[in-house]
Design an enzyme around this catalytic site. Structure first.
Site, PDB file in Angstrom:
ATOM      1  N   ASP A  11       0.981  -1.116  -0.078  1.00  0.00           N
ATOM      2  CA  ASP A  11       0.041   0.031  -0.087  1.00  0.00           C
ATOM      3  C   ASP A  11       0.976   1.118   0.042  1.00  0.00           C
ATOM      4  O   ASP A  11       2.109   1.000   0.106  1.00  0.00           O
ATOM      5  CB  ASP A  11      -0.816   0.165   1.271  1.00  0.00           C
ATOM      6  CG  ASP A  11      -1.867   1.255   1.258  1.00  0.00           C
ATOM      7  OD1 ASP A  11      -2.349   1.790   0.326  1.00  0.00           O
ATOM      8  OD2 ASP A  11      -2.071   1.688   2.413  1.00  0.00           O
ATOM      9  N   CYS A  74      -4.466  -1.258  -2.136  1.00  0.00           N
ATOM     10  CA  CYS A  74      -4.363   0.286  -2.157  1.00  0.00           C
ATOM     11  C   CYS A  74      -5.671   0.650  -3.348  1.00  0.00           C
ATOM     12  O   CYS A  74      -5.165  -0.024  -4.527  1.00  0.00           O
ATOM     13  CB  CYS A  74      -3.103   0.868  -2.321  1.00  0.00           C
ATOM     14  SG  CYS A  74      -3.199   2.422  -2.872  1.00  0.00           S
ATOM     15  N   GLU A 152      -1.988   7.986   8.559  1.00  0.00           N
ATOM     16  CA  GLU A 152      -0.326   7.829   8.569  1.00  0.00           C
ATOM     17  C   GLU A 152       0.414   8.585   9.826  1.00  0.00           C
ATOM     18  O   GLU A 152       1.307   7.961  10.490  1.00  0.00           O
ATOM     19  CB  GLU A 152       0.508   8.310   7.392  1.00  0.00           C
ATOM     20  CG  GLU A 152      -0.120   7.870   6.112  1.00  0.00           C
ATOM     21  CD  GLU A 152       0.679   6.390   5.970  1.00  0.00           C
ATOM     22  OE1 GLU A 152       2.011   6.321   6.197  1.00  0.00           O
ATOM     23  OE2 GLU A 152       0.179   5.085   5.758  1.00  0.00           O
ATOM     24  N   CYS A 184     -10.937   3.558   0.329  1.00  0.00           N
ATOM     25  CA  CYS A 184      -9.713   3.699   0.587  1.00  0.00           C
ATOM     26  C   CYS A 184      -9.150   2.842   1.666  1.00  0.00           C
ATOM     27  O   CYS A 184      -9.798   2.816   2.490  1.00  0.00           O
ATOM     28  CB  CYS A 184      -9.112   5.141   0.611  1.00  0.00           C
ATOM     29  SG  CYS A 184      -7.751   5.333   1.488  1.00  0.00           S
TER      30      CYS A 184
HETATM   31  N1  DGL Z   1      -4.609   3.312   1.067  1.00  0.00           N
HETATM   32  C1  DGL Z   1      -4.486   4.214  -0.296  1.00  0.00           C
HETATM   33  C2  DGL Z   1      -5.984   3.940  -0.874  1.00  0.00           C
HETATM   34  O1  DGL Z   1      -6.374   2.583  -0.971  1.00  0.00           O
HETATM   35  C3  DGL Z   1      -4.294   5.216   0.137  1.00  0.00           C
HETATM   36  C4  DGL Z   1      -4.207   6.356  -1.181  1.00  0.00           C
HETATM   37  C5  DGL Z   1      -3.256   7.358  -0.966  1.00  0.00           C
HETATM   38  O2  DGL Z   1      -2.268   7.136  -0.546  1.00  0.00           O
HETATM   39  O3  DGL Z   1      -3.681   8.317  -1.333  1.00  0.00           O
HETATM   40  O4  DGL Z   1      -6.360   4.345  -1.751  1.00  0.00           O
END
Ligand code: DGL
Length: 265
Positions: A11, A74, A152, A184
């Site tokens: 991810d 992700c 994060e 997400c």
């Molecule tokens: N976990 C990612 C997703 O599912 C995050 C996206 C990002 O880093 O903006 O979209």
């Protein structure tokens, strides 16, 4: 390819740990390798070429660790890179799909809200998903800048996170949404707060369990399931700061783990 080999999961950061949890529940005997590309999170505001290049580099690393399958945990990387990954790598690539289908089955009001990054909402995959399911129900896409950064930072319930969520969730409720899709993989860590803001009558759903089921189905079909009597292990890498990653993975995975530096990123 051997059934004993590990599964690679990646991810843009720690969001994919929500998918890793579902995989661990569904496949207790599998060894899991997780890469958090935290030095480059969020992917949501990067170009498609950049996300594709990062996804290829991480997949190369995972393949060098002899993975038998890769899970793109992700949504943003799925939209930006899954087609290229499937054409470049021989191992099965399992990717995210926001839970729009179960949401359309669940809604009573006929309105569903999808929380995702702007890049995911604009991706071809997503536009197709919209077109496929948006005929009988109204689908409201809500971009959520800032939320990935909050996860994060390990801030799952502070004031800034709450204010951001209120700003994103309230308009969906005001437009009649009774089902919210977390599009997400970072957002399931915010689910308790989202549920609190939305109220108990609103369903909040994500696709982690469905992705774990799809992974299981794919491994089974390819005769690649590990011996289920084995005790699976997890290994973690980050492109970000080690101490930060260590603390965050321990917070979200709820076990103290060792995190390693992702080589040559
Ligand atoms: N976990 C990612 C997703 O599912 C995050 C996206 C990002 O880093 O903006 O979209």
């Amino acid at each position: 390819m051997k059934a004993a080999n590990p599964i690679g999961v990646f991810d843009s950061g720690v969001g994919g740990l929500s998918v890793l949890q579902a995989i661990r529940r569904a496949l207790p005997g599998e060894h899991l390798l997780y890469v958090a590309d935290s030095a480059y999170a969020p992917y949501g505001d990067k170009s498609q070429q950049f996300i594709e290049a990062r996804s290829i580099a991480i997949s190369q690393f995972l393949v060098s660790q002899n993975v038998k399958a890769i899970v793109v945990a992700c949504n943003t990387a799925t939209g930006a890179a899954v087609t290229t990954l499937r054409s470049k790598f021989a191992v099965p690539i399992i990717a995210m799909e926001p839970a729009v289908k179960p949401a359309t089955a669940n809604t009573q009001s006929g309105v569903i809200g999808i929380l995702a990054t702007s890049r995911t909402l604009a991706s071809d995959n997503f536009v197709r998903l919209f077109a496929r399911h948006g005929t009988n129900v109204e689908i409201l896409g809500q971009a959520c800048p800032g939320l990935v950064e909050q996860v994060e930072a390990g801030d799952l319930s502070g004031n800034t996170t709450r204010l951001l969520l209120e700003r994103y969730v309230r308009p969906l409720l005001e437009q009649g949404a009774d089902t919210l899709v977390l599009g997400c993989t970072h957002y399931p860590f915010l689910a308790p707060l989202i549920q609190e803001i939305a109220g108990s009558k609103v369903a909040v759903i994500d696709s982690a369990a469905a992705v774990a089921r799809e992974l299981r189905r794919r491994l089974e079909a390819d005769h690649l399931l590990a011996d289920s009597a084995r005790i699976g292990t997890e290994y973690f890498w980050t492109s970000g700061t080690l101490e930060k990653a260590q603390a965050l993975v321990a917070q979200l995975w709820q076990v103290d783990v060792e995190v390693c530096v992702l080589p040559s990123h």
